[in-house]
Design an enzyme around this catalytic site. Sequence first.
Site, PDB file in Angstrom:
ATOM      1  N   ASP A  44       2.338  -7.063   9.915  1.00  0.00           N
ATOM      2  CA  ASP A  44       3.223  -6.791  11.050  1.00  0.00           C
ATOM      3  C   ASP A  44       3.005  -7.792  12.180  1.00  0.00           C
ATOM      4  O   ASP A  44       3.955  -8.236  12.838  1.00  0.00           O
ATOM      5  CB  ASP A  44       2.995  -5.372  11.576  1.00  0.00           C
ATOM      6  CG  ASP A  44       3.611  -4.305  10.677  1.00  0.00           C
ATOM      7  OD1 ASP A  44       4.467  -4.664   9.844  1.00  0.00           O
ATOM      8  OD2 ASP A  44       3.219  -3.137  10.803  1.00  0.00           O
ATOM      9  N   THR A  75      -1.420   7.546  -1.022  1.00  0.00           N
ATOM     10  CA  THR A  75      -2.649   7.384  -1.812  1.00  0.00           C
ATOM     11  C   THR A  75      -3.539   6.277  -1.281  1.00  0.00           C
ATOM     12  O   THR A  75      -4.718   6.206  -1.636  1.00  0.00           O
ATOM     13  CB  THR A  75      -2.303   7.069  -3.268  1.00  0.00           C
ATOM     14  OG1 THR A  75      -1.683   5.770  -3.333  1.00  0.00           O
ATOM     15  CG2 THR A  75      -1.371   8.111  -3.857  1.00  0.00           C
ATOM     16  N   ARG A 105       0.823  -1.199   0.000  1.00  0.00           N
ATOM     17  CA  ARG A 105       0.000   0.000   0.000  1.00  0.00           C
ATOM     18  C   ARG A 105       0.857   1.249   0.000  1.00  0.00           C
ATOM     19  O   ARG A 105       1.778   1.386   0.795  1.00  0.00           O
ATOM     20  CB  ARG A 105      -0.931   0.011   1.223  1.00  0.00           C
ATOM     21  CG  ARG A 105      -1.931   1.148   1.186  1.00  0.00           C
ATOM     22  CD  ARG A 105      -2.979   1.002   2.254  1.00  0.00           C
ATOM     23  NE  ARG A 105      -2.483   1.369   3.577  1.00  0.00           N
ATOM     24  CZ  ARG A 105      -3.284   1.710   4.588  1.00  0.00           C
ATOM     25  NH1 ARG A 105      -4.587   1.690   4.426  1.00  0.00           N
ATOM     26  NH2 ARG A 105      -2.781   2.018   5.765  1.00  0.00           N
ATOM     27  N   ASP A 158      -2.349  -4.089  11.750  1.00  0.00           N
ATOM     28  CA  ASP A 158      -1.701  -4.501  10.508  1.00  0.00           C
ATOM     29  C   ASP A 158      -1.405  -5.998  10.576  1.00  0.00           C
ATOM     30  O   ASP A 158      -0.559  -6.446  11.357  1.00  0.00           O
ATOM     31  CB  ASP A 158      -0.398  -3.719  10.316  1.00  0.00           C
ATOM     32  CG  ASP A 158       0.232  -3.967   8.963  1.00  0.00           C
ATOM     33  OD1 ASP A 158       0.604  -5.125   8.685  1.00  0.00           O
ATOM     34  OD2 ASP A 158       0.366  -3.008   8.176  1.00  0.00           O
TER      35      ASP A 158
END
Length: 209
Positions: A203, A108, A104, A200
């Site tokens: 992670d 944006t 990602r 996440d």
Amino acid sequence: MAQVNIMTHPLIKHKIGIIRRKETGNRDFRELVSEIASLMCYEATKDLPLEKVEIETPICKAVVEEIRGKKLAIVPILRAGLGMVDGMLDMIPAAKVGHVGMQRDEETHEPVEYYFKIPDDISQREVFVVDPMLATGGSAVDAISMLKKRGAKKIIFMCIIAAPEGVERLKSEHPDVNIYIGALDEKLNENKYIVPGLGDAGDRIFGTK
């Protein structure tokens, strides 16, 4: 039109509840993601076609049912999707595995491709695209588009946690792809993270920040 299947099995709900907890460590998180993937794979493969095959048991000949063709592929969206692969392979060990690398853009919030490697005979396989999170839907939409360009025809998408925004985008852009979701959450926040979500997933699987 795409079918959206939200899991209701108590074991899946229980395990998702544990991985949501911020105190759940990396090892437990990894193991639970794999276990959830196995349970979801059981649900997502319920419509695989069968054929009758004659075999011989230790007692006599018999006709049994086996999966017809057995041509399946698992394609994780890197890197978090890797956490679901072993659990899927526990259920369908003969499947081939491809990889789609998407990350990602933090400005944006759109996915950027960095790796793509799939089986040569992808057009002949039923393909399970897996990613723990379906947030904006950008990575899933792009990965499926790339697979279709390479000839994939029958695609199923599986995720553990989804936001309504991502589900709607995936349904709109790939209405022929059935979707299997562990839990459908409330929304995306201003940073495009799923709420309440689990943080996440990459992670937490790999112990990185």
